[in-house]
Design a protein around this motif. Structure first.
Motif, short mmCIF file in Angstrom:
data_model
loop_
_atom_site.label_atom_id
_atom_site.label_comp_id
_atom_site.label_asym_id
_atom_site.label_seq_id
_atom_site.Cartn_x
_atom_site.Cartn_y
_atom_site.Cartn_z
N PRO A 1 0.80 -1.38 -0.14
CA PRO A 1 -0.20 -0.39 -0.38
C PRO A 1 0.91 1.15 -0.17
O PRO A 1 2.02 1.06 0.78
CB PRO A 1 -0.71 -0.50 1.63
CG PRO A 1 -0.91 -1.55 1.87
CD PRO A 1 0.57 -1.92 1.42
N PRO A 2 0.62 2.31 -0.48
CA PRO A 2 1.46 3.17 0.01
C PRO A 2 1.41 3.91 1.39
O PRO A 2 0.49 3.84 1.87
CB PRO A 2 0.55 4.59 -1.30
CG PRO A 2 -1.19 3.89 -1.23
CD PRO A 2 -0.72 2.43 -1.31
N TYR A 3 2.69 4.51 1.39
CA TYR A 3 3.21 5.11 2.15
C TYR A 3 3.38 6.56 2.13
O TYR A 3 3.92 7.14 1.61
CB TYR A 3 3.94 4.30 3.36
CG TYR A 3 5.05 4.35 2.83
CD1 TYR A 3 6.36 4.55 2.60
CD2 TYR A 3 5.39 2.94 1.15
CE1 TYR A 3 7.30 4.39 2.15
CE2 TYR A 3 6.97 2.51 1.36
CZ TYR A 3 7.36 3.77 1.40
OH TYR A 3 9.14 3.95 1.02
N HIS A 4 3.39 7.51 3.25
CA HIS A 4 3.50 8.91 4.09
C HIS A 4 5.36 8.60 4.28
O HIS A 4 5.96 7.75 4.36
CB HIS A 4 3.23 9.39 5.46
CG HIS A 4 1.84 9.44 5.35
ND1 HIS A 4 1.25 10.37 4.84
CD2 HIS A 4 0.80 8.75 5.60
CE1 HIS A 4 0.16 10.77 4.31
NE2 HIS A 4 -0.56 9.53 5.08
N ASN A 5 5.63 9.18 3.36
CA ASN A 5 7.34 10.12 4.01
C ASN A 5 7.28 10.05 4.74
O ASN A 5 6.70 11.28 5.17
CB ASN A 5 7.72 10.22 2.24
CG ASN A 5 8.39 9.39 1.59
OD1 ASN A 5 9.22 8.65 1.81
ND2 ASN A 5 7.40 8.92 0.39
N LEU A 6 8.70 11.01 5.49
CA LEU A 6 8.83 11.49 6.62
C LEU A 6 8.71 13.09 5.95
O LEU A 6 9.45 13.29 4.92
CB LEU A 6 10.29 11.15 7.37
CG LEU A 6 10.49 9.92 7.85
CD1 LEU A 6 11.61 9.23 8.37
CD2 LEU A 6 8.92 9.70 8.99
N GLY A 7 9.17 13.88 6.84
CA GLY A 7 9.27 15.43 6.87
C GLY A 7 8.04 16.91 6.84
O GLY A 7 6.78 15.61 6.56
#
Length: 94
Positions: free
Chosen positions: A10-16
């Motif tokens: 599944p798509p995921y959030h990146n950090l930042g």
């Protein structure tokens, strides 16, 4: 891929602060012996520089948190690089 397996997480959030969504797809080997393993996958890509803020901010409903936080937390830290040598410390060549 090396393991001859198709995998799409599944798509995921990146950090930042202004993070975007990442999608990961691993393809099976070409002409895989398993007909259920995809080795071709169509994508419709738009470079981020060509996307407006609203498009970059879209979050699909099945998006998960950043999956590698544990690995980042336990990763050894790199030592700081040594300071650059001054011009007077440079070896002289003839």
């Amino acid at each position: 891929g090396k393991e001859d397996v198709f995998f799409q997480r599944p798509p995921y959030h990146n950090l930042g602060e202004k993070s975007h969504i990442t999608r990961f797809i691993s393809l099976a080997k070409v002409a895989s012996s398993d007909p259920n393993q995809k080795y071709l996958h169509a994508l419709s890509l738009v470079p981020m520089v060509d996307m407006d803020e609203a498009s970059l901010a879209q979050v699909p409903p099945n998006t998960t948190p950043f999956p590698y936080q544990d690995q980042l937390s336990s990763a050894p830290t790199r030592p700081a690089p040594p300071p650059p040598r001054s011009a007077s410390a440079q070896p002289h060549t003839l």
